[in-house]
Design an enzyme around this catalytic site. Structure first.
Site, short mmCIF file in Angstrom:
data_model
loop_
_atom_site.label_atom_id
_atom_site.label_comp_id
_atom_site.label_asym_id
_atom_site.label_seq_id
_atom_site.Cartn_x
_atom_site.Cartn_y
_atom_site.Cartn_z
N ASN A 1 0.89 -1.09 -0.01
CA ASN A 1 0.17 -0.23 0.16
C ASN A 1 0.87 1.23 0.00
O ASN A 1 1.44 1.73 1.09
CB ASN A 1 -0.92 -0.07 1.35
CG ASN A 1 -1.98 1.19 1.20
OD1 ASN A 1 -1.65 1.92 0.52
ND2 ASN A 1 -2.68 1.26 2.51
N HIS B 1 -12.68 3.63 0.27
CA HIS B 1 -12.67 2.51 1.47
C HIS B 1 -13.28 1.25 0.98
O HIS B 1 -14.15 0.57 1.92
CB HIS B 1 -13.31 3.26 2.65
CG HIS B 1 -12.55 4.36 3.45
ND1 HIS B 1 -13.20 5.31 4.04
CD2 HIS B 1 -11.13 4.48 3.40
CE1 HIS B 1 -12.41 6.12 4.46
NE2 HIS B 1 -11.27 5.78 4.25
#
Ligand code: ADP
Length: 400
Positions: free
Chosen positions: A9, A182
């Site tokens: 990430n 998200h």
């Protein structure tokens, strides 16, 4: 086949990583590189036994950061791999997949081209994610890469939920619409909640609340995301650590005129200087500080927490009406996984709606637990989110 999956990430100056052994579903190592490009970069690393170590290093870019992470992963003392060849696949978090990516994708030249074309939609996030892929392609050229998008789960939204009431030409010209973010987290926590509660995902009306530093609420009907609070960018909706969430858009031209601000300056104010931090006069964006003041009866902390909770409750109520009823509410991320106080303040507002709060069940952090009574019409459950697991799972599915 032994399956080891590295999940990456990449942020603008950071690189989070987790190494999964997919065969036994164990996380074998994880960590975070911070301050890439900036002086004093360092890596915080945790091995499979949970032992922590920190490595300093001047890491000039993401390639150097990845190189250093790989060195640690094969280091006999801290690592989890005998050799780099044991990495079977890398899964990358990608913030924006535009309208193109409705699911995760195996990276090839064509996909890379499309990812580059989406940069204007997420100019701060997507370039860092792309650099992460390029670094892997350079250092581990034999390894397949998979991209998992924050927006993909919300591509099920239909136009009546994703369009803004602006002249249609802006949607047609720039694809200005609600995308939601998200998504990986909302998908994970809602599916996991149904699994834990023995409910059918495809027939349960669910509202999911991912409330951490960044925060969003989504509603899921017939197994698909119907709507969510984040929008064209991750600025809309809830009050966040430093982001304003919903405001009257006319405030923007007003400030530009009266404060003489540029577009970039106003962007910085809305994204980095507003939210909890802005309301708290720049003192802190951390909910723990706000809660401490609230418990002591202080201002402005009490007012800030009330505003924060009000916004969450408004979204929950709105989404419950939109779905014509809700059966399960899921709570997750930094604040709702760890804060009994914020959870309790939200729950007190949901009583009349049919969520009977059981306060005796609420005193815990980071566990999978129901906080309503067995008779409650709406079941409210806390499910710690695990975006890295979802990325590893999609990566496994695409490369197996
Ligand atoms: P991110 O959006 O950066 O992933 P997280 O979901 O990790 O954020 O949430 C981080 C936030 O959680 C912190 O900024 C802090 O406000 C809040 N937080 C962490 N621990 C607690 C706690 N015990 N009680 C209340 N809030 C907490």
């Amino acid at each position: 086949m032994l399956m080891k999956i590295l999940v990456l990430n990449a942020g603008s100056s950071s690189l989070k990583y987790q190494l999964f052994n997919w065969d036994n579903q164990q996380v074998e190592a994880k960590g975070n590189v911070e301050k890439i490009w900036i002086e004093g970069s360092f890596i915080k690393h945790k091995n499979h036994e949970g032992n922590k170590s920190e490595f300093p290093g001047n890491l000039a870019n993401h390639r150097e950061a990845l190189q250093k992470v790989l060195e640690i992963l094969v280091n006999p003392q801290h690592g989890a791999l005998e050799r780099l060849e044991d990495i079977n696949a890398v899964g990358h978090r990608m913030v924006h997949g535009g309208e193109i990516f409705k699911t995760s994708a195996l990276v090839n030249a064509k996909i890379m081209e499309i990812l580059h074309s989406l940069i204007p939609l997420a100019p701060l996030h997507n370039p860092a994610n792309i650099i992460g892929i390029e670094a892997v392609q350079e250092i581990l050229p034999w390894v397949p890469n998979v991209v998992v998008f924050d927006t993909a789960f919300f591509q099920s939204m239909t136009p009546e939920h994703y369009l803004y009431a602006l002249p249609m030409e802006y949607y047609e010209k720039y694809k200005i619409r609600k995308y939601g973010f998200h998504g990986t987290s909302h998908q994970y926590i809602t599916q996991r909640a149904c699994e834990l509660l023995g409910k059918d995902y495809n027939t349960t009306n669910i509202i999911s609340c991912h409330v951490g530093n960044g925060a969003s609420i989504a509603c899921i009907q017939n197994g698909k995301a119907l709507e969510t609070s984040l929008g064209f960018t991750p600025l809309e909706g809830l009050i966040m650590g430093t982001r304003c969430g919903d405001i009257d858009p006319a405030i923007v031209p007003f400030l530009i005129k009266n404060e003489g601000l540029s577009a970039d300056e106003i962007d910085t104010i809305l994204n980095k200087k507003s939210g909890v931090l802005g309301l708290y006069n720049g003192k802190s964006s951390d909910m723990r500080d706000i809660e401490e003041g609230y418990v002591a009866g202080k201002e402005p902390e009490t007012q800030i927490l009330k505003m924060y909770v009000n916004r969450i409750v408004r979204y929950i109520g709105g989404y419950a009406a939109l779905m014509n009823g809700v059966e399960v509410i899921v709570m997750a991320a930094g604040i709702l996984e760890r804060s009994p106080l914020t959870r309790a303040l939200i729950m007190k507002q949901l009583e009349r709606m049919g969520a009977s709060f059981d306060e005796t069940k609420n005193d815990f952090r980071e566990q999978e637990r129901v906080i309503t009574t067995p008779e409650s019409k709406i079941t409210v459950i806390v499910v710690p989110t695990d975006e890295e697991y979802m990325i590893a799972k999609d990566t496994y599915e695409l490369v197996k």
